[in-house]
Design a protein around this motif. Structure first.
Motif, PDB file in Angstrom:
ATOM      1  N   ARG A  12       0.842  -1.215   0.000  1.00  0.00           N
ATOM      2  CA  ARG A  12       0.000   0.000   0.000  1.00  0.00           C
ATOM      3  C   ARG A  12       0.870   1.255   0.000  1.00  0.00           C
ATOM      4  NH1 ARG A  12      -3.095  -3.252   3.504  1.00  0.00           N
ATOM      5  NH2 ARG A  12      -2.105  -2.315   5.311  1.00  0.00           N
ATOM      6  N   TYR A  13       1.963   1.227   0.767  1.00  0.00           N
ATOM      7  CA  TYR A  13       2.854   2.387   0.793  1.00  0.00           C
ATOM      8  C   TYR A  13       3.495   2.595  -0.578  1.00  0.00           C
ATOM      9  CZ  TYR A  13       6.721   5.492   1.883  1.00  0.00           C
ATOM     10  OH  TYR A  13       7.607   6.543   1.868  1.00  0.00           O
ATOM     11  N   ALA A  14       3.985   1.529  -1.195  1.00  0.00           N
ATOM     12  CA  ALA A  14       4.610   1.643  -2.519  1.00  0.00           C
ATOM     13  C   ALA A  14       3.613   2.189  -3.538  1.00  0.00           C
ATOM     14  CB  ALA A  14       5.146   0.297  -2.968  1.00  0.00           C
ATOM     15  N   ASP A  15       2.399   1.685  -3.515  1.00  0.00           N
ATOM     16  CA  ASP A  15       1.370   2.190  -4.433  1.00  0.00           C
ATOM     17  C   ASP A  15       1.101   3.679  -4.202  1.00  0.00           C
ATOM     18  OD1 ASP A  15       1.083  -0.317  -5.559  1.00  0.00           O
ATOM     19  OD2 ASP A  15      -0.751  -0.806  -4.430  1.00  0.00           O
ATOM     20  N   GLU A  17       1.757   6.623  -6.936  1.00  0.00           N
ATOM     21  CA  GLU A  17       0.634   7.480  -7.330  1.00  0.00           C
ATOM     22  C   GLU A  17       0.938   8.952  -7.050  1.00  0.00           C
ATOM     23  OE1 GLU A  17      -4.125   8.045  -6.390  1.00  0.00           O
ATOM     24  OE2 GLU A  17      -3.058   6.312  -5.578  1.00  0.00           O
ATOM     25  N   ASP A  18       1.515   9.232  -5.879  1.00  0.00           N
ATOM     26  CA  ASP A  18       1.814  10.614  -5.515  1.00  0.00           C
ATOM     27  C   ASP A  18       2.900  11.208  -6.407  1.00  0.00           C
ATOM     28  OD1 ASP A  18       1.562  12.977  -3.883  1.00  0.00           O
ATOM     29  OD2 ASP A  18       3.441  12.386  -2.909  1.00  0.00           O
ATOM     30  N   GLU A  19       3.892  10.406  -6.751  1.00  0.00           N
ATOM     31  CA  GLU A  19       4.963  10.920  -7.601  1.00  0.00           C
ATOM     32  C   GLU A  19       4.510  11.072  -9.053  1.00  0.00           C
ATOM     33  OE1 GLU A  19       8.520   8.652  -6.918  1.00  0.00           O
ATOM     34  OE2 GLU A  19       8.743   9.494  -4.906  1.00  0.00           O
ATOM     35  N   ARG A  20       3.566  10.260  -9.460  1.00  0.00           N
ATOM     36  CA  ARG A  20       3.050  10.343 -10.825  1.00  0.00           C
ATOM     37  C   ARG A  20       2.237  11.630 -11.017  1.00  0.00           C
ATOM     38  NH1 ARG A  20      -0.297   5.492 -11.977  1.00  0.00           N
ATOM     39  NH2 ARG A  20       1.730   4.480 -11.937  1.00  0.00           N
ATOM     40  N   ARG A  21       1.340  11.886 -10.063  1.00  0.00           N
ATOM     41  CA  ARG A  21       0.492  13.073 -10.155  1.00  0.00           C
ATOM     42  C   ARG A  21       0.040  13.447  -8.749  1.00  0.00           C
ATOM     43  NH1 ARG A  21      -5.268  14.257 -11.263  1.00  0.00           N
ATOM     44  NH2 ARG A  21      -5.531  12.159 -10.461  1.00  0.00           N
ATOM     45  N   SER A  22       0.775  14.343  -8.144  1.00  0.00           N
ATOM     46  CA  SER A  22       0.524  14.717  -6.754  1.00  0.00           C
ATOM     47  C   SER A  22      -0.718  15.589  -6.622  1.00  0.00           C
ATOM     48  CB  SER A  22       1.744  15.449  -6.188  1.00  0.00           C
ATOM     49  OG  SER A  22       1.577  15.642  -4.811  1.00  0.00           O
ATOM     50  N   ARG A  72      -0.258   8.912   0.961  1.00  0.00           N
ATOM     51  CA  ARG A  72       1.158   8.593   1.196  1.00  0.00           C
ATOM     52  C   ARG A  72       1.512   8.762   2.673  1.00  0.00           C
ATOM     53  NH1 ARG A  72       6.010  10.771  -2.665  1.00  0.00           N
ATOM     54  NH2 ARG A  72       7.720   9.763  -1.592  1.00  0.00           N
ATOM     55  N   GLU A  73       1.065   9.855   3.274  1.00  0.00           N
ATOM     56  CA  GLU A  73       1.336  10.103   4.688  1.00  0.00           C
ATOM     57  C   GLU A  73       0.661   9.061   5.575  1.00  0.00           C
ATOM     58  OE1 GLU A  73      -0.032  14.122   5.109  1.00  0.00           O
ATOM     59  OE2 GLU A  73       1.848  14.964   4.338  1.00  0.00           O
TER      60      GLU A  73
END
Length: 82
Positions: free
Chosen positions: A15-18, A22-27, A35-36
């Motif tokens: 879940r953390y990796a996903d 996702e956050d790095e792709r489009r924050s 992410r937090e």
């Protein structure tokens, strides 16, 4: 301290990796919050306060194959200091 099972650790790491991807792709505010939240969950599960330490601790627990590999068996000497 209760140690998480390998399955629970793997699920939390996934879940953390996903969330990171996702956050790095489009924050967005939602991806940052996810992410937090997943980082916090890993920290709680591993008994540390920094996500880098949590990742390292989770990795060590999974590779060690000790009590975390045996649900219900807890040895206080295996607890991760906070």
């Amino acid at each position: 301290m209760l140690l998480p099972t390998p399955a629970d650790l793997r699920a939390a790491l996934s879940r953390y990796a996903d969330a990171v991807i996702e956050d790095e792709r489009r924050s967005t505010p939602d991806t940052v919050r996810r992410r937090e939240d997943t980082a916090y969950t890993l920290c709680v599960m591993t008994g540390v306060s920094d996500v880098r330490e949590a990742l390292s601790t989770a990795d060590a627990l999974l590779h060690r194959g000790g009590p975390a590999a045996e649900p219900g068996r807890i040895d206080p000497s295996d607890a991760v200091p906070v």
